[in-house]
Write a protein that holds these residues in place. Structure first.
Motif, PDB file in Angstrom:
ATOM      1  N   GLY A  63       0.793  -1.223   0.000  1.00  0.00           N
ATOM      2  CA  GLY A  63       0.000   0.000   0.000  1.00  0.00           C
ATOM      3  C   GLY A  63       0.822   1.268   0.000  1.00  0.00           C
ATOM      4  N   GLY A  64       2.113   1.180  -0.326  1.00  0.00           N
ATOM      5  CA  GLY A  64       3.002   2.337  -0.313  1.00  0.00           C
ATOM      6  C   GLY A  64       2.736   3.303  -1.458  1.00  0.00           C
ATOM      7  N   ASP A  65       3.424   4.431  -1.419  1.00  0.00           N
ATOM      8  CA  ASP A  65       3.237   5.505  -2.398  1.00  0.00           C
ATOM      9  C   ASP A  65       3.872   5.121  -3.736  1.00  0.00           C
ATOM     10  OD1 ASP A  65       2.785   7.880  -3.684  1.00  0.00           O
ATOM     11  OD2 ASP A  65       4.393   8.975  -2.667  1.00  0.00           O
ATOM     12  N   LEU A  66       3.085   5.208  -4.818  1.00  0.00           N
ATOM     13  CA  LEU A  66       3.565   4.864  -6.162  1.00  0.00           C
ATOM     14  C   LEU A  66       3.583   6.075  -7.092  1.00  0.00           C
ATOM     15  CD1 LEU A  66       1.601   1.527  -6.628  1.00  0.00           C
ATOM     16  CD2 LEU A  66       4.077   1.733  -6.354  1.00  0.00           C
ATOM     17  N   THR A  67       3.479   7.263  -6.529  1.00  0.00           N
ATOM     18  CA  THR A  67       3.380   8.467  -7.352  1.00  0.00           C
ATOM     19  C   THR A  67       4.528   8.581  -8.332  1.00  0.00           C
ATOM     20  OG1 THR A  67       2.247   9.596  -5.539  1.00  0.00           O
ATOM     21  CG2 THR A  67       3.160  10.971  -7.304  1.00  0.00           C
ATOM     22  N   ARG A  68       5.723   8.270  -7.872  1.00  0.00           N
ATOM     23  CA  ARG A  68       6.910   8.419  -8.718  1.00  0.00           C
ATOM     24  C   ARG A  68       7.372   7.110  -9.340  1.00  0.00           C
ATOM     25  NH1 ARG A  68      10.771  12.569  -5.179  1.00  0.00           N
ATOM     26  NH2 ARG A  68       9.254  14.297  -5.072  1.00  0.00           N
ATOM     27  N   THR A  69       6.733   6.029  -9.014  1.00  0.00           N
ATOM     28  CA  THR A  69       7.198   4.722  -9.498  1.00  0.00           C
ATOM     29  C   THR A  69       6.111   3.978 -10.267  1.00  0.00           C
ATOM     30  OG1 THR A  69       6.659   3.797  -7.325  1.00  0.00           O
ATOM     31  CG2 THR A  69       8.969   4.423  -7.739  1.00  0.00           C
ATOM     32  N   ALA A  70       5.163   4.719 -10.807  1.00  0.00           N
ATOM     33  CA  ALA A  70       4.121   4.119 -11.638  1.00  0.00           C
ATOM     34  C   ALA A  70       3.692   5.124 -12.683  1.00  0.00           C
ATOM     35  CB  ALA A  70       2.923   3.680 -10.791  1.00  0.00           C
ATOM     36  N   SER A  71       3.209   4.626 -13.812  1.00  0.00           N
ATOM     37  CA  SER A  71       2.665   5.513 -14.839  1.00  0.00           C
ATOM     38  C   SER A  71       1.418   6.180 -14.281  1.00  0.00           C
ATOM     39  CB  SER A  71       2.315   4.714 -16.088  1.00  0.00           C
ATOM     40  OG  SER A  71       1.250   3.814 -15.820  1.00  0.00           O
ATOM     41  N   PRO A  72       1.007   7.325 -14.836  1.00  0.00           N
ATOM     42  CA  PRO A  72      -0.186   8.004 -14.315  1.00  0.00           C
ATOM     43  C   PRO A  72      -1.415   7.108 -14.269  1.00  0.00           C
ATOM     44  CG  PRO A  72       1.021   9.471 -15.764  1.00  0.00           C
ATOM     45  CD  PRO A  72       1.684   8.129 -15.877  1.00  0.00           C
ATOM     46  N   SER A  73      -1.631   6.319 -15.314  1.00  0.00           N
ATOM     47  CA  SER A  73      -2.822   5.470 -15.344  1.00  0.00           C
ATOM     48  C   SER A  73      -2.741   4.347 -14.314  1.00  0.00           C
ATOM     49  CB  SER A  73      -3.024   4.884 -16.745  1.00  0.00           C
ATOM     50  OG  SER A  73      -1.891   4.145 -17.154  1.00  0.00           O
ATOM     51  N   ALA A  74      -1.560   3.733 -14.190  1.00  0.00           N
ATOM     52  CA  ALA A  74      -1.402   2.670 -13.199  1.00  0.00           C
ATOM     53  C   ALA A  74      -1.484   3.224 -11.785  1.00  0.00           C
ATOM     54  CB  ALA A  74      -0.077   1.948 -13.406  1.00  0.00           C
ATOM     55  N   SER A  75      -0.899   4.391 -11.575  1.00  0.00           N
ATOM     56  CA  SER A  75      -0.955   5.021 -10.259  1.00  0.00           C
ATOM     57  C   SER A  75      -2.395   5.320  -9.863  1.00  0.00           C
ATOM     58  CB  SER A  75      -0.123   6.304 -10.253  1.00  0.00           C
ATOM     59  OG  SER A  75      -0.179   6.947  -9.001  1.00  0.00           O
ATOM     60  N   ALA A  76      -3.171   5.819 -10.823  1.00  0.00           N
ATOM     61  CA  ALA A  76      -4.579   6.122 -10.537  1.00  0.00           C
ATOM     62  C   ALA A  76      -5.360   4.856 -10.222  1.00  0.00           C
ATOM     63  CB  ALA A  76      -5.198   6.848 -11.723  1.00  0.00           C
ATOM     64  N   ALA A  77      -5.089   3.779 -10.967  1.00  0.00           N
ATOM     65  CA  ALA A  77      -5.801   2.524 -10.743  1.00  0.00           C
ATOM     66  C   ALA A  77      -5.494   1.938  -9.373  1.00  0.00           C
ATOM     67  CB  ALA A  77      -5.439   1.523 -11.832  1.00  0.00           C
ATOM     68  N   LEU A  78      -4.256   2.125  -8.910  1.00  0.00           N
ATOM     69  CA  LEU A  78      -3.814   1.523  -7.658  1.00  0.00           C
ATOM     70  C   LEU A  78      -4.018   2.438  -6.454  1.00  0.00           C
ATOM     71  CD1 LEU A  78      -0.555  -0.147  -8.991  1.00  0.00           C
ATOM     72  CD2 LEU A  78      -2.498  -1.371  -7.972  1.00  0.00           C
TER      73      LEU A  78
END
Length: 415
Positions: free
Chosen positions: A95-110
């Motif tokens: 459940g950690g922060d993915l803001t900088r380690t995911a694409s915008p769409s994947a970050s939004a989905a997660l």
């Protein structure tokens, strides 16, 4: 025949001025007949670890710095992954922060995911796409798609985390599979595109494969008019994509290009293509090689012959294009049975023999999207037309039937 592929008002390059009849018939009707499907086909003979189980065997591409069965304090165990990728996967599940380690769409989905409780076992397979590291990580029914070398999540689906819908890029999506007519010593991307198959997915479990008759006489993106497959001669695969976009009205995302040698190599190395042949085909150009009707597994030579043959088919080039679509679907079904974990190896295999302008994120999410498609919701189509002449060349004139097919495919589904 010397004017066979010269668009009106354009000068023909010297290297394509000689008569081309034997080339147009016998070299590569399937050089890329399964260009995108070959990406998934290439790894189908691998023996992936069952989803949700850990394994000590990682991809050879991940051998450097690979963690094998490393378990973090929170009980999230990732096998077969480089340490940075394993850490990223643990972030996904903790459940950690993915803001900088995911694409915008994947970050939004997660963003609204539920952190895992208890122990989690995941298995990673790592490969490469045109030199860029790619990975698929599975855990039960979950799939995480990641791109390196600074690893980031670019897509996937995570039912165990309460994520309702897959993150695979905006839909619908289309990719153009191009078969190059390159002869030995000729550049793969500057010869005729004698196989043109548009592969689409609607993002809702459906899709389609649409063949373009190679003799369609259309405006070329490079200027003038000519047979649709000549655009690559004058402007490379990007010009071919622009031409097909203009003709179909479909916002095709990019291309993959494969030659006939690469196609046969991939098919043979991976154990062939299981397919049900509707009707026996005698490949006149391949010393009357007989491809019998019924279920069978085609070798590279047989698959090439099946998708090249036109002379003995009642509808000629249109039938050949239909056969090419059948091979693509058969390869896709085989890939689906292997599961998403096979994708990295497939992309690695294709990268050795083909070319593409799709980024690692684009191809990884698109190919994974094929695994979300139901074979019962995929249709085949061929853009046909009436026969005519332009100067000394035989051509196909785009008609209303083809235009209706283009309109039908605008949602990414031909079923």
């Amino acid at each position: 025949m010397t004017s066979d592929h010269r668009p009106t008002g354009m000068r023909r390059p010297d290297d394509v001025c000689r008569p081309a009849r034997s080339r147009s018939v016998s070299t590569l009707r399937t050089g890329c007949v399964s260009a995108v499907a070959a990406l998934t086909l290439a790894a189908c003979s691998s023996d992936p670890a069952p989803a949700g189980r850990s394994t000590a065997q990682g991809s050879s591409s991940a051998s450097s710095g690979t963690t094998v069965g490393t378990t973090a304090p929170n009980g999230i165990r990732v096998a077969g992954a480089p340490a940075p990728l394993a850490a990223l996967v643990r972030t996904v599940y903790s459940g950690g922060d993915l803001t900088r380690t995911a694409s915008p769409s994947a970050s939004a989905a997660l963003k609204g995911r539920k952190a895992t409780t208890g122990s989690t076992q995941a298995t990673a397979k790592v490969g490469s796409w045109m030199g860029t590291p790619v990975a698929v990580v599975t855990s039960g029914d979950d799939v995480t798609l990641a791109v390196g070398p600074t690893w980031k999540v670019v897509g996937g689906w995570w039912p165990s985390l309460g994520v309702a819908r897959p993150s695979l890029g905006p839909g619908p999506r289309w990719v153009l599979a191009i078969g190059s007519d390159a002869r030995p010593g000729q550049p793969l991307e500057r010869t005729r595109a004698d196989v043109l198959q548009v592969i689409g997915v609607d993002g809702k479990g459906g899709g389609g494969v649409m063949g373009m008759a190679r003799d369609l006489y259309v405006p070329l993106s490079t200027g003038g008019r000519g047979k649709i497959n000549s655009a690559m001669v004058f402007g490379g695969p990007k010009a071919e994509v622009r031409t097909v976009r203009n003709v179909t009205g479909l916002p095709i995302e990019g291309y993959v290009v494969l030659g006939f040698t690469g196609f046969t190599k991939i098919v043979d190395e991976q154990g062939g293509i299981p397919i049900v042949v509707p009707k026996t085909v005698v490949a006149s150009h391949a010393r009357n090689l007989v491809i019998k009707a019924g279920p069978q597994t085609l070798t590279g030579k047989q698959a090439l012959a099946y998708a090249r043959e036109r002379k003995t088919l009642p509808d000629g080039d249109f039938g050949r294009s239909r056969h090419q679509g059948e091979v693509i679907l058969a390869a896709a079904v085989k890939a689906k049975l292997a599961g998403p974990i096979a994708i990295p190896s497939a992309l690695t295999s294709f990268s050795k023999v083909g070319t593409s302008n799709l980024t690692a994120e684009q191809i990884l999410t698109f190919t994974a999207g094929l695994h979300q498609v139901s074979p019962l919701k995929v249709g085949l189509g061929v853009a046909k037309g009436s026969f005519g002449t332009a100067g000394a060349q035989s051509i196909v004139v785009l008609g209303n039937e083809a235009r209706r097919l283009f309109a039908q495919f605008r949602d990414g589904n031909l079923s």
